[in-house]
Scaffold this active site. Sequence first.
Site, PDB file in Angstrom:
ATOM      1  N   ARG A  60       0.844  -1.217   0.000  1.00  0.00           N
ATOM      2  CA  ARG A  60       0.000   0.000   0.000  1.00  0.00           C
ATOM      3  C   ARG A  60       0.869   1.252   0.000  1.00  0.00           C
ATOM      4  O   ARG A  60       0.475   2.303  -0.469  1.00  0.00           O
ATOM      5  CB  ARG A  60      -0.977  -0.014   1.192  1.00  0.00           C
ATOM      6  CG  ARG A  60      -1.820   1.259   1.284  1.00  0.00           C
ATOM      7  CD  ARG A  60      -3.106   1.112   2.099  1.00  0.00           C
ATOM      8  NE  ARG A  60      -2.912   0.406   3.348  1.00  0.00           N
ATOM      9  CZ  ARG A  60      -2.258   0.893   4.420  1.00  0.00           C
ATOM     10  NH1 ARG A  60      -1.742   2.101   4.382  1.00  0.00           N
ATOM     11  NH2 ARG A  60      -2.128   0.173   5.505  1.00  0.00           N
ATOM     12  N   ASP A 185      -6.537  17.712 -14.707  1.00  0.00           N
ATOM     13  CA  ASP A 185      -6.783  16.338 -15.137  1.00  0.00           C
ATOM     14  C   ASP A 185      -6.376  16.274 -16.607  1.00  0.00           C
ATOM     15  O   ASP A 185      -7.034  16.851 -17.473  1.00  0.00           O
ATOM     16  CB  ASP A 185      -8.270  16.008 -14.927  1.00  0.00           C
ATOM     17  CG  ASP A 185      -8.632  14.581 -15.330  1.00  0.00           C
ATOM     18  OD1 ASP A 185      -7.977  14.042 -16.237  1.00  0.00           O
ATOM     19  OD2 ASP A 185      -9.593  14.034 -14.755  1.00  0.00           O
TER      20      ASP A 185
HETATM   21  C1  PLP Z   1     -12.479   8.329 -16.858  1.00  0.00           C
HETATM   22  C2  PLP Z   1     -12.079   9.637 -16.309  1.00  0.00           C
HETATM   23  C3  PLP Z   1     -11.849   9.815 -14.938  1.00  0.00           C
HETATM   24  C4  PLP Z   1     -12.076   8.711 -13.939  1.00  0.00           C
HETATM   25  O1  PLP Z   1     -11.201   7.665 -14.141  1.00  0.00           O
HETATM   26  P1  PLP Z   1     -11.484   6.136 -13.688  1.00  0.00           P
HETATM   27  O2  PLP Z   1     -10.247   5.453 -14.082  1.00  0.00           O
HETATM   28  O3  PLP Z   1     -12.708   5.697 -14.429  1.00  0.00           O
HETATM   29  O4  PLP Z   1     -11.731   6.153 -12.234  1.00  0.00           O
HETATM   30  C5  PLP Z   1     -11.420  11.047 -14.500  1.00  0.00           C
HETATM   31  N1  PLP Z   1     -11.225  12.066 -15.369  1.00  0.00           N
HETATM   32  C6  PLP Z   1     -11.449  11.938 -16.691  1.00  0.00           C
HETATM   33  C7  PLP Z   1     -11.213  13.094 -17.592  1.00  0.00           C
HETATM   34  C8  PLP Z   1     -11.874  10.720 -17.212  1.00  0.00           C
HETATM   35  O5  PLP Z   1     -12.090  10.603 -18.528  1.00  0.00           O
END
Ligand code: PLP
Length: 395
Positions: A60, A185
Amino acid sequence: MRNFKDLDPRTIAIHAGQHPDPASGACSAPIIQASTFAFDNCAQGAARFAGEAEGFIYTRMGNPTIARLEDAVCALEGGVGALSTASGMGAVSTALFGLLKAGDHVVGHESLYGPSRMIVERDFARFGVTSTFIDTTDLAAAAAAMQPNTRVVMLESPANPTMGISDIKALAELAHAHDALLLVDNTFATPINQNPLAMGADVVIHSMTKFINGHTDVVAGMIVFGDEALRAPLTRAHHYLGANMDPHQAWLVLRGIKTLAMRVKEAEANAMQIAAYLEDHPKVKWVRYPGLESHPQYALGRAQQRGPGSLMSFEVEGGLEGGRQLLDHLELMTLAVSLGGIETLIQHPGSMTHAAIPADERVAAGITDGLVRLSVGCEAVADLIADLERAFKHV
Ligand SMILES: *Cc1c(COP(=O)(O)O)cnc(C)c1O
């Protein structure tokens, strides 16, 4: 870890974290499927816990296979450290848990990935965190949303499904002027096309489920930070929340990441042709793609990204029924949510993901009835266009 700073992302994707195994010489990373690691003696155990000696303690908190993947994504993003998670949402929730406290305020892009917005708006709200969601492509709106207690500015660029592009450098300056951090992101752009840390962002998040793994067979996430001061709070959140990755999952992503650059560029070349085809199509009202001059932030996208990527949205004539007919008559493209796979994935929010939302609310959020989201893959582009052409006859 070797210094990858001066290398091209295409080279980094193949070499970072991929060195031969020192114990066996194996050219593929060994999967160290262990939960715990033995110490030679108590003094060594104590030194590892104190952070005074290198070495692993418990999976972890870190694992050799997972560390290779962290090194790879960290090098691609130009970060100082990285923490891998079980999913993209594991990365979002862990990063926010590490950065926020009661009384803080978050400014977020209004069309953040749904669960990313929800966890701030509904769940962090339960712990006294307030938030304001605005269109971060509008710098004046972002500036107006800042408060004295704003701690995190959070965006995706390009954003889903509008493909809106936010000015990362300007928003990093805005955040820093208010003693806040910018979290980007970067799932859509990928580190091949965009490095937010180099433009001033503090933290980058990836859903590696998408392009980085790229084979539609793993759910995984990553946090990359650009400042040593963030290592302690983010690492603590990572160790305590426990949204950590599994070694086998890390190995699969290490396998996928080697072809990241070529997949991204191949899909992008296909997407350029498909976007042009769609923009000329009589049954398409509009196409939103960063590689088309008709994109509202085309110039910013050109300046900020190394390429427009392979995601787009477009509006089919005939609203909900038009979208349904188009998708139901495709034979090659896969009807599925998610994106960034080697295969083309297509979805129609109005009749699929967002069908349960009342029509007026859906349209107010920019999800018009005929909106289709397309994640172009690496098939031969002529086959993809032929598939669309056949399906459009039914619209
Ligand atoms: C899919 C996605 C997420 C979440 O990711 P998971 O791997 O499904 O938990 C977050 N941000 C964006 C832009 C995504 O496309």
